[in-house]
Design a protein around this motif. Structure first.
Motif, PDB file in Angstrom:
ATOM      1  N   PRO A  77      18.851 -35.892   7.318  1.00 18.13           N
ATOM      2  CA  PRO A  77      19.862 -36.522   8.167  1.00 18.13           C
ATOM      3  C   PRO A  77      20.820 -37.380   7.358  1.00 18.13           C
ATOM      4  O   PRO A  77      20.446 -37.963   6.329  1.00 18.13           O
ATOM      5  N   THR A 109      23.272 -39.482  14.183  1.00 17.93           N
ATOM      6  CA  THR A 109      22.331 -39.625  15.285  1.00 17.93           C
ATOM      7  C   THR A 109      21.476 -38.358  15.387  1.00 17.93           C
ATOM      8  O   THR A 109      21.841 -37.305  14.841  1.00 17.93           O
ATOM      9  N   PRO A 110      20.348 -38.411  16.093  1.00 20.16           N
ATOM     10  CA  PRO A 110      19.531 -37.204  16.269  1.00 20.16           C
ATOM     11  C   PRO A 110      20.316 -36.047  16.878  1.00 20.16           C
ATOM     12  O   PRO A 110      20.181 -34.903  16.435  1.00 20.16           O
ATOM     13  N   TYR A 169      13.430 -38.812  12.273  1.00 21.13           N
ATOM     14  CA  TYR A 169      13.672 -40.112  12.924  1.00 21.13           C
ATOM     15  C   TYR A 169      12.349 -40.707  13.428  1.00 21.13           C
ATOM     16  O   TYR A 169      12.172 -40.907  14.627  1.00 21.13           O
ATOM     17  N   THR A 171      12.824 -44.116  15.456  1.00 22.64           N
ATOM     18  CA  THR A 171      13.807 -44.284  16.529  1.00 22.64           C
ATOM     19  C   THR A 171      13.720 -43.226  17.619  1.00 22.64           C
ATOM     20  O   THR A 171      14.396 -43.349  18.639  1.00 22.64           O
ATOM     21  N   LEU A 172      12.906 -42.207  17.420  1.00 17.54           N
ATOM     22  CA  LEU A 172      12.869 -41.103  18.375  1.00 17.54           C
ATOM     23  C   LEU A 172      11.433 -40.856  18.814  1.00 17.54           C
ATOM     24  O   LEU A 172      10.522 -40.808  17.984  1.00 17.54           O
TER      25      LEU A 172
END
Length: 208
Positions: free
Chosen positions: A80, A85-86, A145, A148-149
């Motif tokens: 990434p 962002t994802p 992630y 955060t995910l």
């Protein structure tokens, strides 16, 4: 990749591809249910025993080479960007596949799609393959992630993307005239799928 294979591996890969090519041609001309494994091995000039070295069933031959390459997708997802962002990473990964040498309108993919639409027995296998692929993509996105995910959010993002592409491809294949036109113009097929991706994510605000 074949350059790194030994003679035995190259021969095995050629035999496997010959079986796939023979099966796809027979499925297209005779129909999936009407084609036997013996028909496939005869067309590929190999023994039934050789067939089962490579595949467990006719269904496995049909789903041998999915057009959306999981290895390429997961490779992109493993890297990434610093502010990506994802959702943006997922979009980039699928755009990368669309611009690779994976041709979603090649003859084998058209035959595969037609057979799945026309053969009830294949639909369960198609759903299973899609779900297996989605799970692998979800794992890769979570690895990218980890802080955060969560699994539910990752599954929702991947499901939206895969659903978009399945819906678009199904619609395009369902019209024989459109399918024939796109078969002659792979760039246009890619453009159609990119439009589908962009439109979906614009509506849910993922590209902003």
């Amino acid at each position: 990749m074949t350059g790194n294979m030994g003679l035995r591996e190259r021969k095995k890969a050629r035999t496997r591809q010959a079986l796939v090519d023979a099966a796809i041609a027979l499925f297209a001309s005779r129909g999936y249910d009407e084609t036997t494994i013996a028909d496939v091995t005869a067309a590929a000039d190999v023994s039934p025993r050789t067939f089962f070295v490579h595949f467990a069933s006719k269904e496995d031959v049909l789903f041998d080479d999915p057009p959306l390459k999981l290895e390429l997708l997961t490779t992109v997802l493993a890297h990434p960007g610093p502010d990506e962002t994802p959702a943006q990473l997922l979009i980039r990964a699928f755009h990368t596949v669309l611009h690779s040498d994976s041709d979603l309108m090649r003859q084998s993919e058209r035959v595969r799609a037609d057979l799945i639409l026309q053969t009830p027995a294949l639909r369960a296998g198609a759903v299973r393959k899609v779900l297996e692929g989605q799970h692998e993509i979800v794992r890769a996105l979570l690895d990218a992630y980890p802080d955060t995910l969560d699994p539910v959010a990752a599954s929702a993002l991947v499901g939206a993307m895969v659903g978009t592409l399945i819906g678009a491809v199904t619609m395009l294949y369902s019209d024989a005239t459109v399918a024939a036109r796109l078969a002659a113009d792979p760039q246009q097929m890619r453009a159609e799928l990119e439009t589908a991706i962009t439109s979906t994510w614009r509506h849910i605000g993922a590209t902003g």
